[in-house]
Structure formats: structure tokens, C-alpha cells
Design an enzyme around this catalytic site. Structure first.
Site, short mmCIF file in Angstrom:
data_model
loop_
_atom_site.label_atom_id
_atom_site.label_comp_id
_atom_site.label_asym_id
_atom_site.label_seq_id
_atom_site.Cartn_x
_atom_site.Cartn_y
_atom_site.Cartn_z
N LYS A 1 -2.97 -16.41 -13.13
CA LYS A 1 -3.25 -17.54 -12.25
C LYS A 1 -4.47 -18.31 -12.74
O LYS A 1 -5.45 -17.73 -13.25
CB LYS A 1 -3.49 -17.05 -10.82
CG LYS A 1 -2.25 -16.46 -10.15
CD LYS A 1 -1.18 -17.51 -9.91
CE LYS A 1 0.00 -16.99 -9.12
NZ LYS A 1 -0.29 -16.74 -7.72
N GLN B 1 -1.20 -2.27 -7.31
CA GLN B 1 -0.24 -3.26 -7.80
C GLN B 1 -0.52 -3.49 -9.28
O GLN B 1 -1.60 -3.11 -9.77
CB GLN B 1 -0.38 -4.56 -7.02
CG GLN B 1 -1.78 -5.15 -7.09
CD GLN B 1 -2.08 -6.08 -5.93
OE1 GLN B 1 -1.58 -5.92 -4.83
NE2 GLN B 1 -2.90 -7.09 -6.19
N ASP C 1 1.84 -13.13 -10.76
CA ASP C 1 1.07 -12.31 -11.69
C ASP C 1 1.04 -10.84 -11.28
O ASP C 1 0.30 -10.05 -11.87
CB ASP C 1 -0.36 -12.85 -11.81
CG ASP C 1 -1.10 -12.89 -10.47
OD1 ASP C 1 -0.43 -12.92 -9.42
OD2 ASP C 1 -2.34 -12.91 -10.48
N ASP D 1 -6.67 -2.34 -0.94
CA ASP D 1 -6.08 -3.66 -0.72
C ASP D 1 -4.67 -3.52 -0.15
O ASP D 1 -3.81 -2.82 -0.72
CB ASP D 1 -6.04 -4.40 -2.07
CG ASP D 1 -5.62 -5.85 -1.93
OD1 ASP D 1 -6.45 -6.65 -1.49
OD2 ASP D 1 -4.47 -6.16 -2.28
N GLU E 1 -7.87 -2.66 4.11
CA GLU E 1 -7.79 -4.11 4.27
C GLU E 1 -6.39 -4.42 4.77
O GLU E 1 -5.50 -4.82 4.03
CB GLU E 1 -8.07 -4.82 2.93
CG GLU E 1 -8.21 -6.32 3.09
CD GLU E 1 -7.17 -7.12 2.32
OE1 GLU E 1 -7.27 -8.35 2.30
OE2 GLU E 1 -6.25 -6.51 1.75
N LYS F 1 -11.83 -15.64 -6.57
CA LYS F 1 -10.80 -14.74 -7.09
C LYS F 1 -10.20 -15.27 -8.40
O LYS F 1 -9.64 -14.50 -9.18
CB LYS F 1 -9.69 -14.56 -6.06
CG LYS F 1 -10.07 -13.74 -4.85
CD LYS F 1 -8.86 -13.30 -4.07
CE LYS F 1 -8.04 -14.46 -3.56
NZ LYS F 1 -6.86 -14.01 -2.76
N TYR F 2 -10.33 -16.57 -8.63
CA TYR F 2 -9.66 -17.18 -9.79
C TYR F 2 -10.62 -17.81 -10.79
O TYR F 2 -10.19 -18.36 -11.79
CB TYR F 2 -8.67 -18.26 -9.31
CG TYR F 2 -7.74 -17.75 -8.24
CD1 TYR F 2 -6.70 -16.88 -8.56
CD2 TYR F 2 -7.91 -18.12 -6.91
CE1 TYR F 2 -5.85 -16.39 -7.59
CE2 TYR F 2 -7.06 -17.64 -5.93
CZ TYR F 2 -6.03 -16.77 -6.26
OH TYR F 2 -5.19 -16.28 -5.30
#
Length: 762
Positions: free
Chosen positions: A357, A417, A452, A487, A516, A626-627
Site C-alpha cells: 500500500k 496475518q 496486501d 490485532d 484490539e 501506517k503508510y
């Protein structure tokens, strides 16, 4: 006609009690006879024989338990041979208790909490109650007196704690002393006949009307002597002398009846009755299970930052030079300076390249876009590898060592993940779900798509995935991690987490887990049952007075024995309209509510710099960290004042025991819709200081306008004198006030958005 028992008249509507199964000696004998296949005549004979035998045993035990006395004889202790049988005194409806006691209530070591029960006895006889705290071996460690708070419903309560709060850290040499106190404990509510109070009530009346006085006083003298010799009491030699001296005075017929009775109406004996009463007919409840967890399992202050942004700067070419684990020491020092005790890092593992991303979650990444750390795994490694852009495993261990030197624990994000480049994709293809065309399905939550990320499929080999996760967590624990922030755990099987957490904590009982999980209440509660010690929650979206009052009571009520909500004003994923629209004052309001509204709270860095611009159409920040890598000017925090406020709030929390419990918050009435008020109180016997600790918090929820309100407090309900002013000290401003029942408060966003008041004892 018998005298009506007026003490049994309820003050409020009684709640429905659970059905209690009756078991008799006769039915037990019948079951035994049936099991041995006897004829009907033989079964009847056997039943009669068994009933008679049981009756003889019960009578014998009762006689053996009762000393030979005249007058006020003690109630016998009746043996309970099964959980559903009653004792001599009745004990019902103990709280906390959920799911029929299947899951233990959870408390932090040394945390004060409330135990309640219905305790009653027949007729007008008086009952008493105590809470017995017992360790895993069933040995009583401490005993707490209960108070009847609703006589009409026989409701008794006690503030209790298990063990002593400790400031030791998991890496301290003496931490073994903390570990020994952790694990499962038992609470037993003990009901008993209060023979002394029953006698005193009747004796005072008889002396007043001169009716059968001599027998009444002689019975009292015998009762005091028996009290002094009670085997289960914790009376000192001096205490026993007080009782025996009073008994002698009671027997002294040269004194008037009033003088003899006055001997037992002294403050010394009243105090002994409160602390070490005579407990006749002692009847124990079924044990209630409690899981005692280590410090910071509920009382914690979190600080989150991205290592790649710490120490980042613009190079001569205008491009950002990212930070790393070495430059991130600055973030540790900032967190420690602001008084936080846990630093939480997002995933620090290699980031995938496929479908990486770009800025603001765009589908196409530029050549310099670092990608989301949640797209985990590349040819460089997976969940067991440090991203080379951040450093090495040795760098991470050094980072943890420095954190420990500063008194900080390290929490690591564990997002289960994988990016399409993760080593598991080749090594364990059966861990992923494939579509009919043979390709692996990427994660999605329609209409959202996460191109992603490949989600894990737990149906093919859950046991294998569990073992791999346990291996990885063990690796990071050995490197210095003591907490995992998981997460989206609600998108994985609850049983999976139950197995993993049980395996990890069996080996490392000091390790904590934060969920979370923004999801349905049932799932959040289930995750708490299986071992998540804390949970993200819906605090960011509770903004009106009505919403906040309801949520504060929910978080700090009986649900707090199972689910420990941690209050975060913002996260990398959450930036609400309230924070967006209320500027500096709004940031101050939300930080006070978070720090004082829950024992556990957290701040995502950048909050000190008022980073509150939303990405259009989303409740998250524009230019989301985050990106991309963030370059921040930490020298500019002084012009906002939020860093100073965070520091003050953490200091208040660390100083006051009342801030450490999920079970001591009370909403105070206030007449303005823009002002919320609440009180936290821990009694003197549970603070460790010998003094009660009371905090009163008043907050103006409006970030733009001043509000005035009358805040009401029932002084007597909280043990305060009702005939003199209550002295309070504002921990935020240093000012002193005098309070009464109704108190005028004025708060303005350009001055003080809140009062955090400490009650000052004379």
C-alpha cells in the site's frame, strides 16, 4: 399467632433468586438403594435405615459442636456434604459471578474490589457475614468484615483485596515474590449467627423495662467468656482480657443493672465485634474463583509510537530518512518523561512487496513508500524476524534493555496475518483459504479490501498454527517483550486464543495480552474469558454526558471483573469528529476522561502535537502513519500544553490508589448537560497508606464554551462528615476548595477544562 418478622420486609423489589435443589437423606438413600437393585421392600427398609443413620450423625455433630452452656447457647455448625445444601445460616447470590462460575473473576494483585452476597437467618435473629480470602491450597490468608447495605434484601458487601500491590517489574531480581501470588485464589462468604448482637438488643430492652434482668445479664457474661475462648477468632491476649473483664463486671451483682450492661457497651467491645466477632453457626458458601494477575494487568498507562518515525528527518535531497530501533530510544525517553509505563510498538517485522500500500492506503505504492507494517512478511522473513530497515534482533534486545532501565515495559503488536510474500505462504499453503480458481483470497471486509494481506484459515491445521505462534511469542518474550497487543483477535477462533494464551502464560505467567477487538459485546467478553487481560473498547465514540456516564459505569461495574477496558482517545486507526472539532481543549478533555475514567489508558504519539486532521470520509488521520514515515517537531509540544497535562495525569494516577480499580467509580449528579462528574474511592484499610483515598473528577465536555453546574455529593454515603466542609485539593492547578452537598463549578476551555480533586483529611 407468632410475631410478624418485620425485618424481612423488603425496601425494594427483590431480584429473582436461582432455584436451589433440595437434597435429603431420604432421597440420597433411595438413590443408593436403586443403585444396588434391591426389591421395593428392601429399598424402603434401607431408606429408613439410612435416614435414621444420617439424622443420628447430624444430631451427634451438632451436640459435639455446642459447648455446655446455660442461657445464650451457640448455633451449631451444620455439615454441608454437597454444594447445594444450606448451612445453619443461608448464603446466596454472590457477586461477582458469571456463566455459573465457569470463568473466574479477574483482579490485579492488591486491587480493591467489592464482594456482595445475600446472607440471612430465620426469624428476627441477627446474622453477620465475612469474606474469607484463601490461596490455591485453600488456606485462609485474610478475612474481611461485610456490612449489611440493604437489610430489606439481606444484601451484604465488603471491599476486598488479594495480596499487596507491587511496583516490581518482570525483569527485577525479586519478581519471583510477585509470581508466587499470581494464579487462582478463592473467595468464601461466611454467614454466621450474630449471637452477641441478638443478645445485646434483647438485654438492653430487658434492663430498661426491668424484665428478667438477672438471667439476661448472666447469659451475657457467659457469652463474653465463650467469645474470649472462640477457636476461630483472631483475638489477642489483650482482646481476650477486655472480654473477660467485661464478663466479670456483668456478673458483679453489687452494681446496678445499668452499670453491668454498660460494661459491654464500650467502644473497645464494639470494635472487637467489628474486627473479631463471635461467629456461631458458621456457614460457608461454595468457593468463588478469582484469577489474580500481575501488576499492570489492569492498571496501566500505554504509549504508542512507530520506530521508523522516531528520529526520522529530511535529508539534503528533501527525502525522508527513516528512524530505526537505535534512534527510537528518543521515543522511550519521551514516554518515560511523560509518566507512561508501557511502550507499544506496531509490528516490527519485514514488510511485503506484493500489493504494498502507498500513502493514505492507496493501492499503488511509490518507490519510497515503506508500506504498512501490518502487511507482514517478505523474502527476508516473517513474524520471527526484525525488519532490516529497523535493525537486528540484537538492536531490539538493546532497545528492550534501555526501556527496562527507564522502567518501561515493551508491548509488541502481534497481527496474525501475512503479506503474499510471507514465508508461510510457501511453507504452509494449507494455512490459507483458496478461491475456486486456485488463488489465495486476500483479506476483505466488504466494501473494504486489504490487497496486501492474506488472512489465515484455521480450519485445516489449527494445532499447527498454534504451535508456530507459541514458538514465535516465546522468541519475542526472551528478547524482552512482556505484553502482546493482538490485532483483530475477534477475526480468529476464540478457542485458538484460549489454547495459545494458556500455553504461553503457563511458561511465562507474567506475560499480558491486549485485545484490539472493536466488535460485538459477546465476542469481546469471550476474549476476556480466555485470557486477554485488557481490551480496546468504544470509549472514543462515547462523547455526550449520557453516553459517558453509561459507559463509565459499564466499564467500572461488575463487567470490570472480566473485561478490562482500556481508554484511548485516538489510535492510528481512530480519529473521531470530537477530537477533530474541539482543538486543544478537546484533546485535554479526552485525556482527562481516559486517564481518570479507566485504570488502563493509552496515548498514540502525535496527540501532544494536536494531530487531528481527518482523511476525508474516514475516521482516521490524513497522511496516516501506517503508510508513511512521520517527521515530527517534538520541540514544539510546549505551545500546546498537552504533554504537560499527560505528565500530570500519570503522576496523579501513580500517586492515588483510588485510580487503580475497576470497581470504585460513582457518578455524581450534575445539572448541566455539558458537565460530567464522578468520584473514585478506596477505603483506608485497602490503600496501603492507612488513609482513605478519594478522587472527584469534574469535566467540561464542550471544547468551545464555558459551562457552570451544581455538582451534588451525598457526603454521608462516602463516609464524610455531614456537619463541616469537605476540604479538596485540585491536583491539576494546586488550588484548594471547600465542598458540601451542593457545589458550584465553572469550567472554561480557555482556562480549566476539568478539576481533579483529592479529598484532604484534617
Amino acid at each position: 399467632m407468632a410475631e410478624e418478622d418485620k425485618s424481612a420486609e423488603p425496601r425494594t423489589t427483590a431480584t429473582k433468586q436461582p432455584a436451589v435443589k433440595k437434597t435429603t437423606a431420604k432421597s440420597a438413600a433411595a438413590k443408593t438403594a436403586s443403585a444396588t437393585s434391591q426389591t421395593p421392600s428392601k429399598r424402603t427398609a434401607a431408606a429408613k435405615k439410612s435416614t435414621a443413620s444420617t439424622a443420628r450423625k447430624r444430631t451427634t455433630k451438632a451436640k459435639a459442636a455446642a459447648p455446655q452452656t446455660v442461657g445464650e447457647a451457640p448455633a451449631p455448625v451444620i455439615e454441608r456434604t454437597s454444594p447445594e445444601q444450606f448451612g445453619r445460616v443461608n448464603v446466596l447470590d454472590i457477586t461477582p459471578n458469571v456463566e455459573n462460575g465457569l470463568f473466574p473473576a479477574r483482579v490485579e494483585l492488591g486491587e480493591a474490589f467489592n464482594v456482595t452476597a445475600q446472607v440471612f437467618i430465620e426469624g428476627r435473629t441477627k446474622a453477620g457475614a465475612t469474606v474469607s480470602v484463601r490461596n490455591a491450597r485453600g488456606r485462609e490468608v485474610e478475612r474481611f468484615a461485610m456490612t449489611c447495605t440493604n437489610p430489606g434484601l439481606d444484601r451484604w458487601e465488603a471491599m476486598v483485596k488479594i495480596g499487596e500491590h507491587s511496583d516490581l517489574k518482570p525483569w527485577d531480581a525479586d519478581y519471583a515474590a510477585v509470581k508466587r501470588q499470581l494464579g487462582e485464589w478463592q473467595i468464601v462468604v461466611e454467614g454466621w449467627e450474630d449471637t452477641y448482637q441478638s443478645w445485646l438488643h434483647d438485654a438492653a430492652i430487658k434492663v430498661e423495662v426491668n424484665d428478667d434482668v438477672e438471667n439476661a445479664l448472666e447469659s451475657g457474661a457467659q457469652l463474653l467468656a465463650r467469645w474470649a475462648d472462640a477457636k476461630d477468632s483472631k483475638l489477642s491476649a489483650a482482646d481476650k482480657k477486655v472480654l473477660r473483664d467485661a464478663a466479670k463486671t456483668m456478673e458483679n451483682k453489687s452494681l446496678s443493672a445499668e452499670e453491668r450492661l454498660a460494661a459491654v457497651q464500650s467502644s473497645d467491645i464494639e470494635q472487637l465485634h467489628e474486627t473479631n466477632p463471635l461467629r456461631d453457626g458458621l456457614s460457608e458458601s461454595n468457593p468463588q474463583r478469582f484469577r489474580v494477575e500481575r501488576p499492570k494487568s489492569s492498571f496501566a498507562s500505554w504509549y504508542q509510537f512507530f520506530p521508523r518515525s522516531e528520529g526520522a528527518y529530511y535529508g539534503e535531497d528533501g527525502k525522508i530518512v527513516p528512524g530505526n530501533l537505535k534512534t527510537s530510544i528518543a521515543g522511550l525517553e519521551r514516554a518515560a518523561a511523560e509518566g507512561f509505563n508501557i511502550v507499544y510498538l506496531p509490528p516490527i517485522f519485514p514488510i511485503g512487496v506484493t500489493n504494498r500500500k502507498g500513502r493514505n492506503n492507496s493501492l499503488v505504492a511509490g518507490p519510497n513508500d515503506p508500506g504498512s507494517p501490518f502487511g507482514i512478511g517478505s523474502e527476508l522473513g516473517g513474524h520471527d524476524t526484525v525488519d532490516p530497515q529497523l535493525g537486528t534482533m540484537d538492536d531490539f534486545k538493546a532497545f528492550c534493555e534501555r526501556a527496562h532501565e527507564l522502567g518501561l515495559e515493551i508491548a509488541l503488536d502481534f497481527a496474525l496475518q501475512c503479506s503474499p510474500d510471507h514465508p508461510w505462504v510457501k511453507a504452509h499453503p494449507n494455512w490459507f483459504r483458496t478461491k475456486p480458481d486456485g488463488t489465495i483470497a486476500f483479506a476483505e471486509n466488504p466494501p473494504k479490501k486489504y490487497q496486501d494481506i492474506y488472512p489465515i484459515d484455521f480450519n485445516a491445521d489449527m494445532e499447527g498454527i498454534e504451535k508456530e505462534v507459541e514458538r514465535i511469542m516465546d522468541l519475542w518474550i526472551k528478547a524482552g517483550v512482556t505484553i502482546f497487543r493482538v490485532d483483530n483477535p475477534h477475526t480468529k477462533p476464540v478457542r485458538f486464543w484460549q489454547d495459545v494464551i494458556a500455553a504461553v502464560t503457563k511458561k511465562h505467567p507474567e506475560v499480558l495480552f491486549l485485545a484490539e477487538a472493536f466488535t460485538r459485546p459477546g465476542m469481546m467478553r469471550a476474549l476476556s474469558y480466555v485470557g486477554f487481560t485488557q481490551s480496546h473498547c468504544y470509549f472514543p465514540w462515547r462523547n455526550t454526558k449520557e453516553e459517558l456516564e453509561e459507559y463509565l459505569e459499564e466499564t467500572n461495574g461488575n463487567g470490570g471483573f472480566y473485561q478490562h477496558n482500556t481508554f484511548w482517545p485516538t489510535t492510528p486507526d481512530i480519529l473521531t469528529a470530537y477530537v477533530r472539532d474541539n482543538g486543544i481543549a478537546g484533546h485535554a478533555v479526552r485525556s482527562v476522561l481516559a486517564a481518570m475514567g479507566s485504570p488502563s489508558w493509552g496515548i498514540y504519539n502525535g496527540y501532544e502535537l494536536i494531530e487531528n486532521k481527518q482523511r476525508p470520509g474516514f475516521e482516521e488521520q490524513i497522511d496516516n502513519e501506517k503508510y508513511e514515515v512521520k517527521v515530527r517537531d517534538w520541540d514544539s509540544t510546549e505551545k500546546y500544553g498537552i504533554a504537560e497535562l499527560l505528565t500530570s495525569l500519570n503522576k496523579i494516577r501513580d500517586t492515588h490508589p483510588a485510580c487503580r480499580s475497576y470497581h470504585n467509580l460513582h457518578i455524581l449528579p450534575s445539572d448541566d448537560a455539558g458537565v460530567i462528574a464522578f468520584l473514585r474511592q478506596t477505603p483506608a484499610e485497602l490503600t496501603g497508606t492507612g488513609k482513605a483515598d478519594t478522587m472527584i473528577v469534574i469535566v467540561n465536555l464542550d471544547g468551545h464554551n464555558a459551562h457552570q453546574s451544581i455538582v451534588h455529593i451525598e457526603l454521608g454515603d462516602f463516609g464524610f462528615a455531614t456537619d463541616k466542609p469537605l476540604k479538596v485539593h485540585d491536583e491539576l492547578t494546586g488550588r484548594d476548595f471547600e465542598w458540601g452537598y451542593d457545589n458550584y463549578v465553572s469550567l472554561a476551555p480557555w482556562a480549566d477544562v476539568a478539576h481533579v480533586l483529592t479529598v484532604v483529611e484534617d
